[in-house]
Design a protein around this motif. Structure first.
Motif, PDB file in Angstrom:
ATOM      1  N   GLY A 436       3.188  -2.008   0.781  1.00  0.00           N
ATOM      2  CA  GLY A 436       2.078  -1.109   1.135  1.00  0.00           C
ATOM      3  C   GLY A 436       2.061   0.158   0.311  1.00  0.00           C
ATOM      4  N   ALA A 437       3.057   0.367  -0.569  1.00  0.00           N
ATOM      5  CA  ALA A 437       3.103   1.596  -1.366  1.00  0.00           C
ATOM      6  C   ALA A 437       1.920   1.670  -2.336  1.00  0.00           C
ATOM      7  N   LEU A 438       1.607   0.537  -2.977  1.00  0.00           N
ATOM      8  CA  LEU A 438       0.504   0.532  -3.924  1.00  0.00           C
ATOM      9  C   LEU A 438      -0.833   0.777  -3.207  1.00  0.00           C
ATOM     10  N   ARG A 439      -0.956   0.195  -2.019  1.00  0.00           N
ATOM     11  CA  ARG A 439      -2.197   0.398  -1.242  1.00  0.00           C
ATOM     12  C   ARG A 439      -2.358   1.862  -0.869  1.00  0.00           C
ATOM     13  N   ARG A 440      -1.278   2.511  -0.426  1.00  0.00           N
ATOM     14  CA  ARG A 440      -1.361   3.913  -0.042  1.00  0.00           C
ATOM     15  C   ARG A 440      -1.717   4.796  -1.238  1.00  0.00           C
ATOM     16  N   GLU A 441      -1.173   4.487  -2.412  1.00  0.00           N
ATOM     17  CA  GLU A 441      -1.478   5.267  -3.604  1.00  0.00           C
ATOM     18  C   GLU A 441      -2.957   5.104  -3.999  1.00  0.00           C
ATOM     19  N   VAL A 442      -3.451   3.879  -3.888  1.00  0.00           N
ATOM     20  CA  VAL A 442      -4.872   3.623  -4.199  1.00  0.00           C
ATOM     21  C   VAL A 442      -5.757   4.400  -3.235  1.00  0.00           C
ATOM     22  N   HIS A 443      -5.444   4.363  -1.957  1.00  0.00           N
ATOM     23  CA  HIS A 443      -6.254   5.067  -0.955  1.00  0.00           C
ATOM     24  C   HIS A 443      -6.221   6.572  -1.178  1.00  0.00           C
ATOM     25  N   ARG A 444      -5.069   7.102  -1.615  1.00  0.00           N
ATOM     26  CA  ARG A 444      -4.995   8.532  -1.890  1.00  0.00           C
ATOM     27  C   ARG A 444      -5.928   8.908  -3.037  1.00  0.00           C
ATOM     28  N   LEU A 445      -5.929   8.098  -4.080  1.00  0.00           N
ATOM     29  CA  LEU A 445      -6.806   8.368  -5.229  1.00  0.00           C
ATOM     30  C   LEU A 445      -8.276   8.261  -4.845  1.00  0.00           C
ATOM     31  N   LEU A 446      -8.581   7.285  -3.980  1.00  0.00           N
ATOM     32  CA  LEU A 446      -9.976   7.115  -3.562  1.00  0.00           C
ATOM     33  C   LEU A 446     -10.453   8.307  -2.741  1.00  0.00           C
ATOM     34  N   LYS A 447      -9.588   8.845  -1.903  1.00  0.00           N
ATOM     35  CA  LYS A 447      -9.965  10.007  -1.097  1.00  0.00           C
ATOM     36  C   LYS A 447     -10.249  11.220  -1.971  1.00  0.00           C
ATOM     37  N   GLU A 448      -9.517  11.353  -3.064  1.00  0.00           N
ATOM     38  CA  GLU A 448      -9.656  12.533  -3.910  1.00  0.00           C
ATOM     39  C   GLU A 448     -10.781  12.405  -4.941  1.00  0.00           C
ATOM     40  N   HIS A 449     -11.268  11.196  -5.169  1.00  0.00           N
ATOM     41  CA  HIS A 449     -12.272  11.010  -6.219  1.00  0.00           C
ATOM     42  C   HIS A 449     -13.646  11.485  -5.725  1.00  0.00           C
ATOM     43  N   PRO A 450     -14.326  12.360  -6.459  1.00  0.00           N
ATOM     44  CA  PRO A 450     -15.590  12.940  -5.972  1.00  0.00           C
ATOM     45  C   PRO A 450     -16.758  11.951  -5.923  1.00  0.00           C
ATOM     46  N   GLN A 451     -16.676  10.824  -6.650  1.00  0.00           N
ATOM     47  CA  GLN A 451     -17.785   9.880  -6.687  1.00  0.00           C
ATOM     48  C   GLN A 451     -17.622   8.714  -5.718  1.00  0.00           C
ATOM     49  N   VAL A 452     -16.562   8.709  -4.920  1.00  0.00           N
ATOM     50  CA  VAL A 452     -16.343   7.648  -3.932  1.00  0.00           C
ATOM     51  C   VAL A 452     -16.955   8.073  -2.609  1.00  0.00           C
ATOM     52  N   ALA A 453     -17.906   7.260  -2.113  1.00  0.00           N
ATOM     53  CA  ALA A 453     -18.557   7.564  -0.835  1.00  0.00           C
ATOM     54  C   ALA A 453     -17.697   7.113   0.338  1.00  0.00           C
ATOM     55  N   SER A 454     -17.123   5.903   0.250  1.00  0.00           N
ATOM     56  CA  SER A 454     -16.287   5.383   1.338  1.00  0.00           C
ATOM     57  C   SER A 454     -15.488   4.204   0.814  1.00  0.00           C
ATOM     58  N   PHE A 455     -14.447   3.831   1.586  1.00  0.00           N
ATOM     59  CA  PHE A 455     -13.670   2.638   1.232  1.00  0.00           C
ATOM     60  C   PHE A 455     -13.030   2.107   2.503  1.00  0.00           C
ATOM     61  N   SER A 456     -12.705   0.808   2.471  1.00  0.00           N
ATOM     62  CA  SER A 456     -12.088   0.160   3.641  1.00  0.00           C
ATOM     63  C   SER A 456     -11.388  -1.111   3.199  1.00  0.00           C
ATOM     64  N   LEU A 457     -10.468  -1.568   4.037  1.00  0.00           N
ATOM     65  CA  LEU A 457      -9.792  -2.834   3.740  1.00  0.00           C
ATOM     66  C   LEU A 457     -10.774  -3.991   3.893  1.00  0.00           C
ATOM     67  N   ALA A 458     -10.553  -5.027   3.104  1.00  0.00           N
ATOM     68  CA  ALA A 458     -11.441  -6.185   3.131  1.00  0.00           C
ATOM     69  C   ALA A 458     -11.213  -6.997   4.394  1.00  0.00           C
ATOM     70  N   PRO A 459     -12.237  -7.776   4.792  1.00  0.00           N
ATOM     71  CA  PRO A 459     -12.033  -8.678   5.937  1.00  0.00           C
ATOM     72  C   PRO A 459     -10.923  -9.681   5.635  1.00  0.00           C
ATOM     73  N   GLU A 460     -10.418 -10.289   6.673  1.00  0.00           N
ATOM     74  CA  GLU A 460      -9.300 -11.208   6.519  1.00  0.00           C
ATOM     75  C   GLU A 460      -9.643 -12.382   5.606  1.00  0.00           C
ATOM     76  N   ASP A 461     -10.892 -12.858   5.703  1.00  0.00           N
ATOM     77  CA  ASP A 461     -11.259 -14.025   4.893  1.00  0.00           C
ATOM     78  C   ASP A 461     -11.424 -13.667   3.418  1.00  0.00           C
ATOM     79  N   ARG A 462     -11.344 -12.360   3.075  1.00  0.00           N
ATOM     80  CA  ARG A 462     -11.509 -11.953   1.689  1.00  0.00           C
ATOM     81  C   ARG A 462     -10.270 -11.222   1.152  1.00  0.00           C
ATOM     82  N   GLY A 463      -9.190 -11.340   1.868  1.00  0.00           N
ATOM     83  CA  GLY A 463      -7.949 -10.731   1.363  1.00  0.00           C
ATOM     84  C   GLY A 463      -7.291  -9.775   2.306  1.00  0.00           C
ATOM     85  N   GLY A 464      -7.970  -9.350   3.369  1.00  0.00           N
ATOM     86  CA  GLY A 464      -7.373  -8.474   4.380  1.00  0.00           C
ATOM     87  C   GLY A 464      -6.894  -7.174   3.770  1.00  0.00           C
TER      88      GLY A 464
END
Length: 473
Positions: A436-464
């Protein structure tokens, strides 16, 4: 638009051609044309009849773009003098016999042209008969154009619903016809002026003027004033039409220049972004320098777009002609950013995205990045570019599996900057589950990026929780 040849010119001068518009509102079926003798009334009726017959014969007519002509199956013309000694017919009786013969055939697909109908008999009775005939023709649903000198029929044209009055203008100073048709206006006959113009002795004209005064008040002065006002209005309308045409040309030129400036700017920014990515991939540009260059390119695109248009505009092409609401599973579309054909698997109306299959790879694409497919493209080629071995991706999906968190940071920033430049709205970042370290780092970058409106984990059938779905501003 009809062309009327100016009559009354001398033999050694060419005839001037003056265009005319014959216009009726949706609820109008009759046109009453008045005005001076030799002013163009009969020519107007003849031209209308000729165009109606040309249209019925399948011939193109000389008219402005957007003009409409009702479909006339029959055209009945009451024109000229049909008196005959052999048939014991006067001018008036010839008109009546002709009308009686065709009356049963007049219907809603008929055009009737009346030139001085009712003349040749007592003026008051002839005018009353002409009004009754017009009433009867309108009741049958037919169209009508009439030229007249009857004062009663002139008033009829101004007051009767479904009828429009018009007059042929004349110059109030010279009393000569101008061959211009003015609407919602009646014109004087100016018989004495026409007679003077054609050489009648002045002593006869003076005597006629005295008889006219003895006969009662002359309405000619009122008609002269109305004609003068109508002429002034027509000239003002001509000036307005010229001004509108010039303004429309200026607006079209400005739009053309704006489009060229926008296209040039977008191409320059895209070329700059490609050069930055190529230098980064070749190792000639470090991570921070790459991020800075892409950020500056993005800022320049936004600033110059605002300077050109006055508002923010997207650099990516839009899905022109694509009805996203009507898109169904199994439809074939073209992905604009990659110029590839894809098959729709499902769609999300709320987020305006669709899941498509490109060469066996499934991904989500925004509606603005789709257009109707031009042709069926061969399968092959994917839009997923792996991020291992330090390569940068400017696609819709970024695969970070196998990378360390610090190495993945540069890939994510470059990926997001590239998506902004290409106008992508929906992205997918595959980081895997692991610790989960890579996921947390990605989410941190997404929160700080000014052009990102929102993000979320994919549904289970698409990778969870092994994949993050990103929505850009």
């Amino acid at each position: 638009m009809l062309a009327l040849a100016g009559a009354g010119e001398s033999d050694d001068q060419p005839l001037a051609v003056i265009p005319q518009d014959l216009i009726l509102a949706e609820d109008q079926k009759a046109l009453i044309v008045t005005g001076a003798n030799a002013g163009g009334k009969t020519v107007c009726l003849k031209t209308l009849g000729l165009l109606a017959v040309m249209a019925l014969s399948g011939l193109p007519i000389p008219a402005d773009e957007g003009s409409r002509l009702p479909f006339f199956r029959k055209v009945f013309v009451f024109l000229g003098d049909e008196q005959s000694l052999l048939d014991h017919l006067s001018t008036f009786t010839a008109q009546i016999r002709h009308l009686s013969r065709v009356w049963p055939e007049i219907d809603s697909e008929t055009l009737v042209l009346l030139d001085e109908f009712g003349a040749g008999t007592d003026p008051s009775q002839g005018a009353a008969l002409a009004q009754a005939v017009v009433d009867g023709i309108l009741e049958r649903g037919a169209y009508l154009a009439a030229a007249t000198h009857f004062p009663a029929l002139k008033a009829y044209g101004l007051s009767r619903p479904g009828v429009r009055a018009a007059c042929m203008l004349f110059d109030p100073k010279t009393k000569k016809p101008l061959y211009r048709l003015a609407y919602d206006q009646v014109g004087a006959s100016i018989a004495l002026d026409v007679a003077r113009e054609h050489g009648l002795p002045e002593e006869i004209l003076e005597r006629a003027g005295r008889y006219l005064l003895l006969d009662g008040p002359d309405a000619g002065l009122v008609f002269d004033r109305l004609n003068e006002l109508a002429l002034r209005r027509e000239r003002e309308l001509d000036a307005i039409r010229v001004q509108r045409t010039q303004e429309a040309q200026q607006v079209a030129k400005l739009k053309e220049n704006l489009k060229k400036a926008q296209d040039t700017l977008i191409e320059e920014i895209r070329a700059l972004a490609r050069d930055v990515v190529q230098r980064h991939e070749a190792g000639r540009l470090g991570r921070k320098e790459t991020q800075k260059a892409l950020a500056e390119a993005r800022k320049r695109l936004i600033d110059e777009s605002i300077a050109i248009t006055g508002e923010k505009s997207a650099a990516a092409p839009t899905g022109a002609g694509m009805d996203f609401a009507a898109l169904a599973s199994g439809d074939t579309v073209r992905i604009l950013s990659w110029d590839k054909t894809a098959t729709v698997l499902e769609k999300d109306l709320k987020r305006q995205t669709a899941k498509v299959d490109i060469g066996g790879v499934s991904l989500w694409v925004g509606a603005a990045d789709m257009a109707p497919a031009r042709r069926q493209a061969p399968r092959g080629g994917v839009s997923v570019v792996a991020a291992d071995q330090g390569s940068s991706s400017l696609g819709l999906v970024l695969d970070l599996r196998g990378l360390r968190a610090d190495a993945a940071e540069a890939e994510v920033v470059t990926f997001l900057d590239g998506a902004v430049l290409r106008g992508h709205g929906e992205l997918e970042i595959i980081h895997g589950k692991g610790t989960g370290a890579l996921r947390r780092e990605v989410h941190r970058l997404l929160k700080e990026h000014p052009q990102v409106a929102s993000f979320s984990l994919a549904p289970e059938d698409r990778g969870g929780d092994g994949m993050t779905m990103v929505t850009m501003k």
